[in-house]
Scaffold this motif. Structure first.
Motif, PDB file in Angstrom:
ATOM      1  N   THR A  60       0.720  -1.135  -0.062  1.00  0.00           N
ATOM      2  CA  THR A  60       0.101   0.111   0.005  1.00  0.00           C
ATOM      3  C   THR A  60       0.850   1.192   0.051  1.00  0.00           C
ATOM      4  O   THR A  60       0.453   2.157  -0.372  1.00  0.00           O
ATOM      5  CB  THR A  60      -1.102  -0.006   1.332  1.00  0.00           C
ATOM      6  N   ASP A  61       2.094   1.360   0.666  1.00  0.00           N
ATOM      7  CA  ASP A  61       2.988   2.632   0.442  1.00  0.00           C
ATOM      8  C   ASP A  61       3.498   2.492  -1.012  1.00  0.00           C
ATOM      9  O   ASP A  61       3.635   3.819  -1.284  1.00  0.00           O
ATOM     10  CB  ASP A  61       4.082   2.333   1.284  1.00  0.00           C
ATOM     11  N   GLN A  62       3.665   1.697  -1.832  1.00  0.00           N
ATOM     12  CA  GLN A  62       4.155   1.612  -2.825  1.00  0.00           C
ATOM     13  C   GLN A  62       3.219   1.939  -3.997  1.00  0.00           C
ATOM     14  O   GLN A  62       3.573   2.616  -4.984  1.00  0.00           O
ATOM     15  CB  GLN A  62       4.927   0.498  -3.298  1.00  0.00           C
ATOM     16  N   PHE A  63       2.098   1.280  -3.876  1.00  0.00           N
ATOM     17  CA  PHE A  63       1.074   1.313  -4.829  1.00  0.00           C
ATOM     18  C   PHE A  63      -0.309   2.209  -4.182  1.00  0.00           C
ATOM     19  O   PHE A  63      -1.225   1.263  -3.774  1.00  0.00           O
ATOM     20  CB  PHE A  63       0.731   0.017  -5.315  1.00  0.00           C
ATOM     21  N   GLU A  64      -0.194   3.405  -3.989  1.00  0.00           N
ATOM     22  CA  GLU A  64      -1.392   4.268  -3.390  1.00  0.00           C
ATOM     23  C   GLU A  64      -2.726   4.166  -4.197  1.00  0.00           C
ATOM     24  O   GLU A  64      -2.229   4.727  -5.379  1.00  0.00           O
ATOM     25  CB  GLU A  64      -0.609   5.431  -2.875  1.00  0.00           C
ATOM     26  N   PHE A  65      -3.728   4.214  -3.735  1.00  0.00           N
ATOM     27  CA  PHE A  65      -4.891   4.484  -4.609  1.00  0.00           C
ATOM     28  C   PHE A  65      -4.705   5.824  -5.317  1.00  0.00           C
ATOM     29  O   PHE A  65      -4.692   6.989  -4.547  1.00  0.00           O
ATOM     30  CB  PHE A  65      -6.324   4.425  -4.021  1.00  0.00           C
ATOM     31  N   GLN A  66      -4.948   6.018  -6.678  1.00  0.00           N
ATOM     32  CA  GLN A  66      -5.052   7.335  -7.144  1.00  0.00           C
ATOM     33  C   GLN A  66      -6.272   7.868  -7.663  1.00  0.00           C
ATOM     34  O   GLN A  66      -6.267   9.114  -7.802  1.00  0.00           O
ATOM     35  CB  GLN A  66      -4.106   7.360  -8.630  1.00  0.00           C
ATOM     36  N   GLY A  67      -7.208   7.086  -7.761  1.00  0.00           N
ATOM     37  CA  GLY A  67      -8.893   7.468  -8.227  1.00  0.00           C
ATOM     38  C   GLY A  67      -9.117   6.561  -9.269  1.00  0.00           C
ATOM     39  O   GLY A  67      -8.537   5.828  -9.986  1.00  0.00           O
ATOM     40  N   TYR A  68     -10.590   6.682  -9.318  1.00  0.00           N
ATOM     41  CA  TYR A  68     -11.148   5.530 -10.112  1.00  0.00           C
ATOM     42  C   TYR A  68     -11.215   5.907 -11.493  1.00  0.00           C
ATOM     43  O   TYR A  68     -11.319   7.184 -11.717  1.00  0.00           O
ATOM     44  CB  TYR A  68     -12.773   5.420  -9.715  1.00  0.00           C
ATOM     45  N   ILE A  69     -11.224   5.382 -12.565  1.00  0.00           N
ATOM     46  CA  ILE A  69     -11.220   5.382 -14.006  1.00  0.00           C
ATOM     47  C   ILE A  69     -12.280   4.828 -14.568  1.00  0.00           C
ATOM     48  O   ILE A  69     -12.434   3.450 -14.237  1.00  0.00           O
ATOM     49  CB  ILE A  69      -9.851   5.134 -14.714  1.00  0.00           C
ATOM     50  N   ASP A  70     -13.236   5.579 -15.000  1.00  0.00           N
ATOM     51  CA  ASP A  70     -14.645   4.932 -15.244  1.00  0.00           C
ATOM     52  C   ASP A  70     -14.613   3.673 -16.316  1.00  0.00           C
ATOM     53  O   ASP A  70     -15.246   2.755 -15.953  1.00  0.00           O
ATOM     54  CB  ASP A  70     -15.599   6.000 -15.882  1.00  0.00           C
ATOM     55  N   ARG A  71     -14.103   3.810 -17.434  1.00  0.00           N
ATOM     56  CA  ARG A  71     -14.321   2.920 -18.624  1.00  0.00           C
ATOM     57  C   ARG A  71     -12.767   1.824 -18.377  1.00  0.00           C
ATOM     58  O   ARG A  71     -11.631   2.246 -18.420  1.00  0.00           O
ATOM     59  CB  ARG A  71     -14.287   3.482 -19.969  1.00  0.00           C
ATOM     60  N   PRO A  72     -13.124   0.632 -18.397  1.00  0.00           N
ATOM     61  CA  PRO A  72     -11.877  -0.571 -18.465  1.00  0.00           C
ATOM     62  C   PRO A  72     -10.980  -0.200 -19.432  1.00  0.00           C
ATOM     63  O   PRO A  72      -9.990  -0.267 -19.422  1.00  0.00           O
ATOM     64  CB  PRO A  72     -12.650  -1.753 -18.384  1.00  0.00           C
TER      65      PRO A  72
END
Length: 102
Positions: free
Chosen positions: A7-19
């Motif tokens: 979780t330190d290395q790969f922190e959530f950046q935000g949702y992207i709507d379309r796959p």
């Protein structure tokens, strides 16, 4: 310790709507590979002996595959936010030029 490193290395950046907008760049892929190479010596193949020739073996870059990466990195990293792994690398749309699937 493992989850903290993830979780330190790969922190959530935000949702992207379309796959189809959740591609990753080569630079982002190299970041994932570097992390996996540095940490995989602490990981084991969790598959059964019927499923894998390396069952129970401590991993190294030569034997690590997408099943291992999913078990030790992708699954745990995306669980809390129920997100795509790409959303841990960017919050920007990234359409692919080509596609590789597993």
């Amino acid at each position: 310790v493992h989850m903290t490193q993830v979780t330190d290395q790969f922190e959530f950046q935000g949702y992207i709507d379309r796959p189809e907008d959740r591609a990753i760049t080569l630079k982002q892929l190299h970041r994932v590979i570097t992390f996996a190479k540095e940490k995989c010596h602490r990981w084991k193949d969790t598959a059964t002996s019927e499923e894998s020739k390396t069952a129970g073996v401590r991993l190294n870059p030569e034997i690590m595959n997408m099943y291992h990466l999913h078990h030790w990195l992708i699954g745990p990293a995306t669980l809390e936010k129920s997100c795509a792994f790409a959303e841990l690398l960017t919050n920007q749309k990234q359409a692919p030029d080509w596609c590789v699937s597993h």
